[in-house]
Write a protein that holds these residues in place. Structure first.
Motif, PDB file in Angstrom:
ATOM      1  N   UNK A 272     -45.952 -16.965 -33.971  1.00 43.69           N
ATOM      2  CA  UNK A 272     -46.948 -16.496 -33.005  1.00 43.69           C
ATOM      3  C   UNK A 272     -46.465 -15.217 -32.323  1.00 43.69           C
ATOM      4  N   UNK A 273     -45.164 -15.138 -32.039  1.00 48.02           N
ATOM      5  CA  UNK A 273     -44.596 -13.939 -31.426  1.00 48.02           C
ATOM      6  C   UNK A 273     -44.845 -12.711 -32.309  1.00 48.02           C
ATOM      7  N   UNK A 274     -44.614 -12.862 -33.604  1.00 52.25           N
ATOM      8  CA  UNK A 274     -44.816 -11.731 -34.511  1.00 52.25           C
ATOM      9  C   UNK A 274     -46.291 -11.462 -34.756  1.00 52.25           C
ATOM     10  N   UNK A 275     -47.126 -12.474 -34.545  1.00 47.11           N
ATOM     11  CA  UNK A 275     -48.570 -12.241 -34.591  1.00 47.11           C
ATOM     12  C   UNK A 275     -48.977 -11.310 -33.449  1.00 47.11           C
ATOM     13  N   UNK A 276     -48.339 -11.493 -32.295  1.00 45.34           N
ATOM     14  CA  UNK A 276     -48.571 -10.594 -31.156  1.00 45.34           C
ATOM     15  C   UNK A 276     -48.072  -9.195 -31.491  1.00 45.34           C
ATOM     16  N   UNK A 277     -46.919  -9.127 -32.172  1.00 47.64           N
ATOM     17  CA  UNK A 277     -46.364  -7.824 -32.557  1.00 47.64           C
ATOM     18  C   UNK A 277     -47.305  -7.071 -33.509  1.00 47.64           C
TER      19      UNK A 277
ATOM     20  N   UNK B 211     -44.573   0.687 -41.125  1.00 45.84           N
ATOM     21  CA  UNK B 211     -43.494  -0.237 -41.483  1.00 45.84           C
ATOM     22  C   UNK B 211     -43.474  -1.439 -40.539  1.00 45.84           C
ATOM     23  N   UNK B 212     -43.594  -1.189 -39.225  1.00 44.62           N
ATOM     24  CA  UNK B 212     -43.588  -2.311 -38.282  1.00 44.62           C
ATOM     25  C   UNK B 212     -44.755  -3.253 -38.536  1.00 44.62           C
ATOM     26  N   UNK B 213     -45.925  -2.697 -38.889  1.00 47.02           N
ATOM     27  CA  UNK B 213     -47.098  -3.526 -39.179  1.00 47.02           C
ATOM     28  C   UNK B 213     -46.826  -4.436 -40.371  1.00 47.02           C
ATOM     29  N   UNK B 214     -46.252  -3.862 -41.446  1.00 45.97           N
ATOM     30  CA  UNK B 214     -45.927  -4.658 -42.637  1.00 45.97           C
ATOM     31  C   UNK B 214     -44.867  -5.708 -42.318  1.00 45.97           C
ATOM     32  N   UNK B 215     -43.847  -5.321 -41.557  1.00 48.35           N
ATOM     33  CA  UNK B 215     -42.775  -6.250 -41.178  1.00 48.35           C
ATOM     34  C   UNK B 215     -43.337  -7.418 -40.375  1.00 48.35           C
ATOM     35  N   UNK B 216     -44.188  -7.115 -39.407  1.00 48.29           N
ATOM     36  CA  UNK B 216     -44.738  -8.164 -38.544  1.00 48.29           C
ATOM     37  C   UNK B 216     -45.605  -9.142 -39.325  1.00 48.29           C
ATOM     38  N   UNK B 217     -46.389  -8.637 -40.280  1.00 48.66           N
ATOM     39  CA  UNK B 217     -47.206  -9.520 -41.119  1.00 48.66           C
ATOM     40  C   UNK B 217     -46.314 -10.436 -41.946  1.00 48.66           C
ATOM     41  N   UNK B 218     -45.301  -9.858 -42.593  1.00 50.86           N
ATOM     42  CA  UNK B 218     -44.388 -10.656 -43.418  1.00 50.86           C
ATOM     43  C   UNK B 218     -43.644 -11.687 -42.575  1.00 50.86           C
ATOM     44  N   UNK B 219     -43.140 -11.255 -41.414  1.00 52.01           N
ATOM     45  CA  UNK B 219     -42.372 -12.159 -40.562  1.00 52.01           C
ATOM     46  C   UNK B 219     -43.250 -13.299 -40.047  1.00 52.01           C
TER      47      UNK B 219
END
Length: 212
Positions: free
Chosen positions: A187-192, A165-173
């Motif tokens: 960029x922050x969420x790219x790091x996530x 779920x976190x992986x999908x959320x980070x890609x979408x965000x």
């Protein structure tokens, strides 16, 4: 958008950080780092990040995010307690476990229903309250919000599935923030995204060791 403009946007966001903004940023990163390590310290740092965010969202009148982070605060406290009290007496730490196929399906279906209902709520807000503009990308906004709730609950239960779920959320965000020209957060969420992959691999190793 030129790279120079993107860089200027990132620098402007960093320069705009006040003391509490910097604390929130650091505590948010540390919460994920400790989560990857299965450390109980993920929860106090998560709580610190959430409390600061509550004040930020209140001052910004982002009431949807405010309500969501109240729920996150509750889940952070629950996760802290469950990681301590939920393990057997003979166990040093609460073990990583996985959802069954049936359970995973239930979570996906429940999340899908929640995404639709929360999107309708966001869409209807301007008609209920004067002075509120129409939401931007309500379905995408709802998707990241509801999936975050699901991910937080699975994290609190120490299910390895939380990382999906976190992986999908980070890609979408990452995509949403880039589309909205919020390049620093993109960029922050790219790091996530990278941290989510690291978290999954670390928890998978722990899961295999527990099974062995």
């Amino acid at each position: 958008m030129e790279l120079s403009q993107i860089w200027q946007d990132i620098v402007a966001n960093v320069q705009a950080f006040d003391f509490w903004g910097l604390v929130a940023f650091i505590s948010g990163i540390l919460a994920v780092v400790f989560l990857i390590r299965e450390s109980i310290w993920t929860w106090p740092f998560g709580i610190l990040y959430t409390i600061i965010s509550l004040f930020v969202f209140y001052e910004s009148r982002l009431y949807g995010d405010l309500f969501l982070h109240v729920f996150f605060l509750v889940l952070n406290i629950y996760g802290w307690v469950h990681w301590i009290k939920g393990k057997d007496k003979k166990e040093d730490d609460l073990p990583v476990t996985r959802l069954s196929v049936k359970q995973a399906g239930v979570y996906l279906l429940t999340s899908a229903v929640g995404i639709y209902l929360f999107a309708q709520f966001l869409i209807m807000l301007p008609s209920w309250f004067e002075g509120i503009d129409e939401p931007s990308l309500p379905y995408w906004d709802s998707t990241t919000s509801i999936l975050s709730v699901t991910a937080m609950w699975l994290t609190a239960r120490k299910k390895i599935d939380n990382w999906y779920y976190w992986f999908a959320i980070d890609i979408l965000a990452t995509g949403i923030y880039f589309y909205k020209e919020l390049y620093f957060y993109s960029i922050l969420y790219l790091i996530y995204i990278v941290m989510a992959v690291m978290g999954y691999l670390a928890w998978k190793k722990s899961l295999n060791l527990n099974r062995a």
